[in-house]
Design an enzyme around this catalytic site. Sequence first.
Site, mmCIF file in Angstrom:
data_model
loop_
_atom_site.group_PDB
_atom_site.id
_atom_site.type_symbol
_atom_site.label_atom_id
_atom_site.label_comp_id
_atom_site.label_asym_id
_atom_site.label_seq_id
_atom_site.Cartn_x
_atom_site.Cartn_y
_atom_site.Cartn_z
ATOM 1 N N PRO A 9 -5.979 4.305 -2.840
ATOM 2 C CA PRO A 9 -4.691 3.607 -3.004
ATOM 3 C C PRO A 9 -4.871 2.102 -2.824
ATOM 4 O O PRO A 9 -5.530 1.660 -1.900
ATOM 5 C CB PRO A 9 -3.826 4.164 -1.872
ATOM 6 C CG PRO A 9 -4.562 5.321 -1.308
ATOM 7 C CD PRO A 9 -6.005 5.142 -1.648
ATOM 8 N N GLU A 10 -4.321 1.343 -3.735
ATOM 9 C CA GLU A 10 -4.338 -0.107 -3.605
ATOM 10 C C GLU A 10 -2.929 -0.569 -3.230
ATOM 11 O O GLU A 10 -2.021 0.244 -3.080
ATOM 12 C CB GLU A 10 -4.800 -0.752 -4.917
ATOM 13 C CG GLU A 10 -6.265 -0.463 -5.217
ATOM 14 C CD GLU A 10 -6.830 -1.354 -6.324
ATOM 15 O OE1 GLU A 10 -6.300 -2.455 -6.543
ATOM 16 O OE2 GLU A 10 -7.818 -0.943 -6.956
ATOM 17 N N HIS A 24 -6.216 20.083 4.795
ATOM 18 C CA HIS A 24 -6.307 18.642 5.012
ATOM 19 C C HIS A 24 -5.005 18.010 5.507
ATOM 20 O O HIS A 24 -4.868 16.807 5.535
ATOM 21 C CB HIS A 24 -6.761 17.955 3.723
ATOM 22 C CG HIS A 24 -8.050 18.499 3.201
ATOM 23 N ND1 HIS A 24 -9.232 18.406 3.903
ATOM 24 C CD2 HIS A 24 -8.339 19.178 2.062
ATOM 25 C CE1 HIS A 24 -10.201 18.991 3.214
ATOM 26 N NE2 HIS A 24 -9.688 19.464 2.092
ATOM 27 N N ARG A 55 -10.634 13.173 2.851
ATOM 28 C CA ARG A 55 -11.859 12.473 3.254
ATOM 29 C C ARG A 55 -11.780 11.851 4.638
ATOM 30 O O ARG A 55 -12.772 11.362 5.154
ATOM 31 C CB ARG A 55 -12.223 11.427 2.192
ATOM 32 C CG ARG A 55 -12.513 12.122 0.847
ATOM 33 C CD ARG A 55 -12.937 11.154 -0.205
ATOM 34 N NE ARG A 55 -14.211 10.527 0.111
ATOM 35 C CZ ARG A 55 -14.812 9.633 -0.665
ATOM 36 N NH1 ARG A 55 -14.244 9.287 -1.799
ATOM 37 N NH2 ARG A 55 -15.960 9.105 -0.325
ATOM 38 N N ARG A 86 -18.454 -21.589 -2.293
ATOM 39 C CA ARG A 86 -18.772 -20.157 -2.229
ATOM 40 C C ARG A 86 -19.572 -19.738 -3.459
ATOM 41 O O ARG A 86 -19.181 -20.014 -4.579
ATOM 42 C CB ARG A 86 -17.474 -19.321 -2.146
ATOM 43 C CG ARG A 86 -16.615 -19.594 -0.918
ATOM 44 C CD ARG A 86 -17.228 -19.082 0.363
ATOM 45 N NE ARG A 86 -17.664 -17.686 0.289
ATOM 46 C CZ ARG A 86 -16.851 -16.632 0.513
ATOM 47 N NH1 ARG A 86 -15.589 -16.814 0.821
ATOM 48 N NH2 ARG A 86 -17.327 -15.408 0.443
#
Length: 271
Positions: free
Chosen positions: A2-3, A91, A110, A152
């Site tokens: 998920p973002e 789960h 997970r 950077r």
Amino acid sequence: MPELPEVEIIRCGLEPLIVGQQIERVVVRTPQLRWPIPSELTRVLRGQVVHAVERRAKYLVFRLQDGNMIIHLGMSGRLRLSRGHEVPGKHDHVDIFFKNGDCLRFCDPRRFGAILWSATDPMAHPLIVKSGPEPLSAALHGDYLYERSRGRRVSVKQFIMDQRVVSGLGNIYANEALFAARIHPVTPAGRISLKKYRHLASAIKKTLRKAIAAGGTTMRDFHDESGQAGYFQLKLKVYGRSSESCLVCGHTIRQIRNGQRSTFYCPRCQR
Ligand SMILES: [Zn+2]
């Protein structure tokens, strides 16, 4: 994984359904997630009313009468709100029962997700406090990215995925935003002009807003649905389109590895 948009969609879906609701009891079946669930959680949550559901970076912050519960979905976490009691699956690690009969269930195959407790300001929690600016807020703009990137050498894609630089931006939307801004993903961050960073900041916002809007269309069914926001609603322009034609110029989309993440770009549009 998920973002930010997925987490925001979950927040929008949950908020109207659980704000004002009182927690009756909490069942923790698997305390060992990414970090152990605090042993006092079941006790402190009992009887509390949910005042608000907020999001910071990819953390959901449940503001309660007295303290705050913080949830991170990790790689595969899901939140589902269902009516009454359903037999838990393998789960389904945590159930939060409300007095109105609803049950908020945390499922995470997970187990990289986390459920934490913060008695004081949740935004000062060690996991949250170092998060960079919210991409949809005014704090993220081209000048900020430009200044932050001077000197950077890291690729611009890795730079914008650094959670201390921009919070909540993951691999999928970083690829999409760079395509929209026509920037090659492996360009060193310090070599990109202010003008390009202005394009990029606006591309990040547009990409995330579109994803949230697309996910929002699935929201009506949040109750008794999986609660899992999908990417399927969103038409991705480069991510996952290796060897397919660029939707802008027709050139073949290329896939490379950058910073150990799959990176997709159009060699003609993104230079
Ligand atoms: Zn192209």
